[in-house]
Scaffold this active site. Structure first.
Site, PDB file in Angstrom:
ATOM      1  N   LYS B  12       0.853  -1.242  -0.061  1.00  0.00           N
ATOM      2  CA  LYS B  12       0.149  -0.074  -0.030  1.00  0.00           C
ATOM      3  C   LYS B  12       0.893   1.242  -0.074  1.00  0.00           C
ATOM      4  O   LYS B  12       1.988   1.382   0.782  1.00  0.00           O
ATOM      5  CB  LYS B  12      -0.838  -0.029   1.221  1.00  0.00           C
ATOM      6  CG  LYS B  12      -1.878   1.184   1.571  1.00  0.00           C
ATOM      7  CD  LYS B  12      -2.694   0.496   2.736  1.00  0.00           C
ATOM      8  CE  LYS B  12      -3.322   1.652   3.220  1.00  0.00           C
ATOM      9  NZ  LYS B  12      -4.174   2.536   2.373  1.00  0.00           N
ATOM     10  N   LYS B  17       7.458   1.080   1.279  1.00  0.00           N
ATOM     11  CA  LYS B  17       8.105   0.221   0.329  1.00  0.00           C
ATOM     12  C   LYS B  17       9.336   0.782  -0.144  1.00  0.00           C
ATOM     13  O   LYS B  17      10.359  -0.093  -0.184  1.00  0.00           O
ATOM     14  CB  LYS B  17       7.270   0.142  -0.550  1.00  0.00           C
ATOM     15  CG  LYS B  17       5.948  -0.706  -0.845  1.00  0.00           C
ATOM     16  CD  LYS B  17       5.315  -0.706  -2.287  1.00  0.00           C
ATOM     17  CE  LYS B  17       5.093   0.612  -2.751  1.00  0.00           C
ATOM     18  NZ  LYS B  17       4.224   1.486  -2.121  1.00  0.00           N
TER      19      LYS B  17
END
Lengths: 279, 281
Positions: B12, B17
């Protein structure tokens, strides 16, 4: 019906609190005499749950049409009367990894229009609650087709949230230049507790050329009410937070001016955040 | 030179990330890999901490006209410890399909044999996974997701997104695409019992948790200097966490076709451990 319903869309990043704002706004508008129709336009189908005792409004339009077809009676079965008689529906979305979510949403809205359901149900105020994480061509479809001429951006002072709001400004501008009848009505600052969040979002508004219409403070009352399956206006009508949503509803009813926003570069948003973080 | 190993990091937006990817790339380079990190998100901030700030993208070059090998080479940055970085970019907001745009950028890298020419042994794709419509599944369909790591935390909405990504992998696999999940990376937010929440959801989905990454202020401190933790604070515990992650990713060659579960299953797991907290205190 002699008069067309006013139709607005709330756009913003997933998880930012669009549905909470939409639902409380719907109740506040209903209290002011509007016949409200709230349409959730996200594959997550949870926009209208807190108008419906905390239960997801089912079936969603896309699932219903996949299973039963798109006759009027099947569509009517997707529309529930929730708290205060507010009309509720969810467009649904495609299954993950298949199809384009935005086109799915548009298909559902096309069906509502084709059967003239908004007028037939006597709605005077329609709120589209639209996911805006990725403003690819798909999610811009509802804008392109003239469903909502007024877009309200829900954002906080967080970077990703401002980034999404800025992308939505870019989409509105691009579409308007292509001839679509769509503009921004304003920004709703759904505050997250970021340092200098009011000033930050206010400055972002100036940068893109859109006014900040309301500040919604963070409040534990929202979670309390939703834990009981309802909106703040239903479960805690005497709280200061309920008054915040009523003010937003009044501001919306008065706000009829819209603007064509000017998106900025990501670097400018990063610089804005850095400036406020340093203070 | 053979094909480089290709690993995709999904998750998400805002979950961490790019920070996880960049620290992983930096740590892999110290283990002898020639790494290229490819940012696959219209936000183009994947390689910022590796290569010193936001960089121009492949798709913006496409927009401006002719694309040639020289143009593409000009977009590839050599950053910290020889790690290479490039950003796919995305379409203009309101037009085009973001997923297809990303795939176009990846195809351009292949067309000019960029991985071979730069001697890349490890290609890491950092992919936005907020909306798993058909568009975002395009890179998965095209063989860029043989080994997917999904970055998550213990929050229910994040786990719902993990589940959507898992559902996409399963569906595409059933349709014949060469894609599978290698594991979850728990980038912790500081929720009570977060390790147990993520372990339990992972077990239900039939995938391992490859690492639990504790929250650390060093991440932000390093980011303010446009650096990874591995670069800015090499002797810190947090840098050690990323080095361990890199060794595990190198050693782990097993992949799984996940079993997506419903939000009805995720929510009770999250609330059970959350209510456990109340009894504890």
């Amino acid at each position: 019906m002699t008069q067309q319903a006013r139709q607005i869309a709330l756009y913003g990043k997933g998880g930012i609190g669009k549905s909470t704002i939409a639902s409380n706004l719907s109740v506040a508008l209903a209290d002011l005499g509007e016949k409200v129709f709230q349409i959730g336009c996200s594959p997550k189908i949870d926009s209208t749950a807190f108008l419906n005792g905390g239960e997801i409004v089912q079936p969603d339009i896309l699932e219903q049409t996949r299973r039963k077809g798109d006759a009027k009676e099947h569509l009517m079965a997707c529309i529930q009367r929730g708290y205060r008689g507010i009309l509720c529906a969810e467009t649904g979305g495609p299954e993950p990894a298949v199809g384009c979510a935005g086109y799915g949403v548009k298909l559902a809205l096309d069906l509502l229009r084709e059967h003239d359901l908004i007028a037939e149900l006597g709605a005077t105020f329609v709120i589209y609650d639209v996911i805006g994480d990725v403003v690819c061509g798909g999610f811009a479809q509802p804008m392109r087709s003239g469903y909502a001429r007024e877009i309200y951006l829900v954002t906080s002072g967080e970077m990703l949230s401002l980034y999404s709001a800025n992308n939505i400004c870019g989409a509105v501008r691009a579409m308007s230049e292509e001839g679509a009848d769509v503009q921004v009505g304003g920004i709703i600052n759904n505050m997250r507790g970021v340092v200098q969040e009011r000033e930050l979002v206010e400055e972002f508004g100036r940068m893109v050329g859109a006014p900040v219409l309301a500040y919604i403070p963070r409040s534990p009352i929202v979670q309390e009410a939703e834990g009981e399956g309802g909106t703040v206006l239903e479960k805690r009508p005497d709280s200061p937070q309920a008054e915040v949503y009523r003010e937003l509803a009044r501001a919306l009813l008065e706000a009829r001016e819209t603007v064509l926003p000017t998106p900025v570069e990501l670097e400018e948003i990063l610089a804005l955040i850095r400036r406020h973080r340093a203070q | 030179m053979g094909e480089p190993r290709k690993v995709a990091i999904y998750g998400k937006g805002g979950i961490g990330k790019s920070i996880t990817s960049s620290n992983l790339s930096a740590a892999l380079s110290h283990l002898g890999e020639r790494v290229m990190q490819v940012g696959c998100d219209p936000k183009r901030d994947s390689i910022a901490t590796l290569c010193g700030g936001l960089q121009p993208t492949i798709l913006s070059a496409v927009d401006q006209g002719e694309v040639s090998e020289e143009v593409v080479r000009g977009l590839i940055r050599e950053g910290y410890h020889g790690v290479l970085g490039v950003e796919s970019g995305g379409p203009k907001p309101g037009s085009g399909c973001a997923g297809r745009g990303v795939l176009t950028a990846l195809r351009i890298l292949e067309e000019y044999d960029i991985f071979q020419k730069y001697g890349v042994t490890f290609a890491l794709f950092d992919v936005l996974g907020d909306v798993v419509c058909g568009g975002f599944a395009q890179p998965m369909r095209a063989g860029y997701a043989r080994e997917v790591y999904i970055v998550t935390c213990g929050e229910s909405l994040t786990l719902l997104q993990v589940n959507n990504i898992a559902a996409s992998v399963r569906r595409l696999h059933e349709q014949g695409a060469d894609c599978a999940v290698a594991g979850l990376i728990n980038n912790m937010r500081g929720i009570e019992n977060e390790e147990r929440i993520v372990e339990e959801v992972a077990e239900r989905m039939g995938v391992p948790v490859i690492a639990h990454i504790p929250r650390s202020p060093l991440v932000q401190e390093a980011e303010m200097e446009a650096k990874t933790v591995v670069e800015a604070f090499p002797d810190s515990e947090q840098a050690g966490v990323y080095r361990t992650l890199a060794r595990r990713v190198l050693d782990n060659r097993a992949t799984y076709v996940p079993n997506p579960i419903g939000f009805e299953e995720i929510r009770p797991i999250v609330s059970r451990y959350a209510s456990g907290r109340k009894h504890d205190s």
